[in-house]
Design an enzyme around this catalytic site. Structure first.
Site, PDB file in Angstrom:
ATOM      1  N   ASN A  10      39.679  36.778  39.965  1.00  0.00           N
ATOM      2  CA  ASN A  10      40.326  36.405  38.702  1.00  0.00           C
ATOM      3  C   ASN A  10      41.716  37.029  38.692  1.00  0.00           C
ATOM      4  O   ASN A  10      41.853  38.240  38.536  1.00  0.00           O
ATOM      5  CB  ASN A  10      39.477  36.943  37.538  1.00  0.00           C
ATOM      6  CG  ASN A  10      40.168  36.793  36.186  1.00  0.00           C
ATOM      7  OD1 ASN A  10      41.154  36.068  36.067  1.00  0.00           O
ATOM      8  ND2 ASN A  10      39.654  37.472  35.175  1.00  0.00           N
ATOM      9  N   LYS A  12      43.980  36.612  36.526  1.00  0.00           N
ATOM     10  CA  LYS A  12      44.482  36.839  35.155  1.00  0.00           C
ATOM     11  C   LYS A  12      45.919  36.285  35.052  1.00  0.00           C
ATOM     12  O   LYS A  12      46.221  35.277  35.670  1.00  0.00           O
ATOM     13  CB  LYS A  12      44.411  38.328  34.810  1.00  0.00           C
ATOM     14  CG  LYS A  12      43.032  38.928  35.124  1.00  0.00           C
ATOM     15  CD  LYS A  12      42.861  40.299  34.570  1.00  0.00           C
ATOM     16  CE  LYS A  12      41.493  40.831  34.976  1.00  0.00           C
ATOM     17  NZ  LYS A  12      41.114  42.035  34.281  1.00  0.00           N
ATOM     18  N   HIS A  94      35.643  35.582  29.038  1.00  0.00           N
ATOM     19  CA  HIS A  94      36.078  36.874  29.583  1.00  0.00           C
ATOM     20  C   HIS A  94      36.378  37.811  28.414  1.00  0.00           C
ATOM     21  O   HIS A  94      36.893  37.388  27.379  1.00  0.00           O
ATOM     22  CB  HIS A  94      37.320  36.675  30.461  1.00  0.00           C
ATOM     23  CG  HIS A  94      37.666  37.897  31.245  1.00  0.00           C
ATOM     24  ND1 HIS A  94      38.314  38.976  30.684  1.00  0.00           N
ATOM     25  CD2 HIS A  94      37.430  38.233  32.538  1.00  0.00           C
ATOM     26  CE1 HIS A  94      38.459  39.911  31.605  1.00  0.00           C
ATOM     27  NE2 HIS A  94      37.930  39.486  32.740  1.00  0.00           N
ATOM     28  N   GLU A  96      38.660  39.836  27.901  1.00  0.00           N
ATOM     29  CA  GLU A  96      40.062  39.844  27.452  1.00  0.00           C
ATOM     30  C   GLU A  96      40.338  38.677  26.515  1.00  0.00           C
ATOM     31  O   GLU A  96      41.114  38.796  25.564  1.00  0.00           O
ATOM     32  CB  GLU A  96      40.998  39.829  28.678  1.00  0.00           C
ATOM     33  CG  GLU A  96      40.969  41.177  29.375  1.00  0.00           C
ATOM     34  CD  GLU A  96      41.351  41.134  30.841  1.00  0.00           C
ATOM     35  OE1 GLU A  96      41.839  40.100  31.332  1.00  0.00           O
ATOM     36  OE2 GLU A  96      41.134  42.171  31.506  1.00  0.00           O
ATOM     37  N   GLU A 164      30.100  42.022  33.023  1.00  0.00           N
ATOM     38  CA  GLU A 164      31.311  42.817  33.154  1.00  0.00           C
ATOM     39  C   GLU A 164      31.378  43.843  32.021  1.00  0.00           C
ATOM     40  O   GLU A 164      31.807  43.513  30.903  1.00  0.00           O
ATOM     41  CB  GLU A 164      32.553  41.921  33.067  1.00  0.00           C
ATOM     42  CG  GLU A 164      32.640  40.870  34.145  1.00  0.00           C
ATOM     43  CD  GLU A 164      34.080  40.510  34.456  1.00  0.00           C
ATOM     44  OE1 GLU A 164      34.468  40.683  35.604  1.00  0.00           O
ATOM     45  OE2 GLU A 164      34.809  40.091  33.546  1.00  0.00           O
ATOM     46  N   GLY A 170      39.304  47.045  35.065  1.00  0.00           N
ATOM     47  CA  GLY A 170      40.659  47.554  35.283  1.00  0.00           C
ATOM     48  C   GLY A 170      40.801  49.051  35.105  1.00  0.00           C
ATOM     49  O   GLY A 170      41.923  49.565  35.035  1.00  0.00           O
ATOM     50  N   SER A 202      36.086  46.688  38.215  1.00  0.00           N
ATOM     51  CA  SER A 202      36.556  47.659  39.221  1.00  0.00           C
ATOM     52  C   SER A 202      35.835  47.549  40.563  1.00  0.00           C
ATOM     53  O   SER A 202      35.585  48.563  41.222  1.00  0.00           O
ATOM     54  CB  SER A 202      36.474  49.087  38.665  1.00  0.00           C
ATOM     55  OG  SER A 202      37.354  49.240  37.574  1.00  0.00           O
TER      56      SER A 202
HETATM   57  C1  PEP Z   1      37.875  41.208  35.487  1.00  0.00           C
HETATM   58  O1  PEP Z   1      38.701  41.288  34.609  1.00  0.00           O
HETATM   59  O2  PEP Z   1      37.165  40.183  35.581  1.00  0.00           O
HETATM   60  C2  PEP Z   1      37.717  42.332  36.399  1.00  0.00           C
HETATM   61  C3  PEP Z   1      36.568  42.496  36.948  1.00  0.00           C
HETATM   62  O3  PEP Z   1      38.823  43.131  36.604  1.00  0.00           O
HETATM   63  P1  PEP Z   1      38.926  44.394  37.606  1.00  0.00           P
HETATM   64  O4  PEP Z   1      38.237  44.012  38.891  1.00  0.00           O
HETATM   65  O5  PEP Z   1      40.394  44.609  37.786  1.00  0.00           O
HETATM   66  O6  PEP Z   1      38.241  45.542  36.941  1.00  0.00           O
END
Ligand code: PEP
Length: 246
Positions: A10, A12, A94, A96, A164, A170, A202
């Site tokens: 992703n 973003k 998601h 976000e 998630e 992040g 992460s």
């Molecule tokens: C995400 O936003 O889907 C995600 C998993 O981000 P990150 O791997 O950067 O934590």
């Protein structure tokens, strides 16, 4: 037989036309056996990336869609438009988007239905905040998100769940293997039907093997570490080593 591991990136709100160099590296690489690779760039790059990835093992997806196929919704993009541009998967719900755009479980369900209507697989994200985990509410929060956002009649061919934890996205923090196992088992118990469950938050080359070996973890949704093809491929290698397709 276990399902193939899906390693989904992703991007973003990152990536310009010049970022195609990362896709070219992915397309030229040999994808490890038992692993599927999916890259979800920003909507501006979906068509170009899908054209570039044609005939390769890399599939291209999108990060969001409107619930309707067309209409007076300035700035929005429908699932049909994304499918027309070459997207095979669409991320919905998601955290976000839930936080930045106030997306509720009901909105997320409509988006998952829109993805299915357009012939795309929805990757539906759920996850608890740190406050919810600390209050011992993780499983209840996720059960409620699934209850409210998984479309009736969802099947493995049209839906993937991504667990998630919001506090792991992040941040460099990850849950323990036992915490991931507990949540994935609960999700599998609630939705079943062979619907795959990705872990996201992460994921990096250094922790992917351990995370991908956890029962009911069918792949990863990767944010930051998907921006560099070398890291993304290292995660795919780790998933293969963790028993993909075994
Ligand atoms: C995400 O936003 O889907 C995600 C998993 O981000 P990150 O791997 O950067 O934590």
């Amino acid at each position: 037989m276990e399902p193939m591991k899906l390693i989904a990136g992703n991007w973003k709100m990152n990536g310009l036309k010049a970022s195609v160099a990362e896709l070219e590296t992915l397309v030229a690489a040999s994808v490890p056996a038992g692993v599927e690779l999916l890259l979800c760039p920003p909507a501006t790059l979906v068509a170009g990336f899908a054209a570039k990835a044609t005939g390769s093992a890399v599939r291209i997806g999108a990060q969001d869609c409107h619930r309707l196929p067309s209409g007076a919704h300035t700035g929005d993009i429908s699932a049909e438009m994304l499918a027309d541009a070459g997207a095979t998967h669409i991320i919905v719900g998601h955290s976000e988007r839930r936080a930045d755009h106030g997306e509720t479980d009901e909105i997320v369900r409509h988006k998952a239905e829109a993805a299915r209507r357009a012939g795309c697989v929805a990757i539906l994200c759920v996850g608890e905040t740190l406050a919810e985990r600390e209050a011992g509410r993780t499983l209840a929060v996720i059960a409620a998100q699934l209850e409210g956002s998984v479309p009736p009649g969802a099947k493995a061919e049209t839906l993937i769940i991504a667990y998630e934890p919001v506090w792991a996205i992040g941040t460099g923090l990850t849950p323990t293997a036992a915490q991931v196992a507990e949540v994935h088992a609960a999700i599998a118990g609630q939705i079943g039907k062979g619907i795959r469950i990705l872990y996201g938050g992460s994921v990096k080359p250094g922790n992917a093997a351990e995370l991908m070996a956890i029962p009911h973890v069918d792949g990863a949704l990767v944010g930051g570490a998907s921006l560099k093809a070398a890291d993304f491929l290292a995660i795919a290698e780790a998933a293969a080593g963790a028993g993909a397709g075994a």
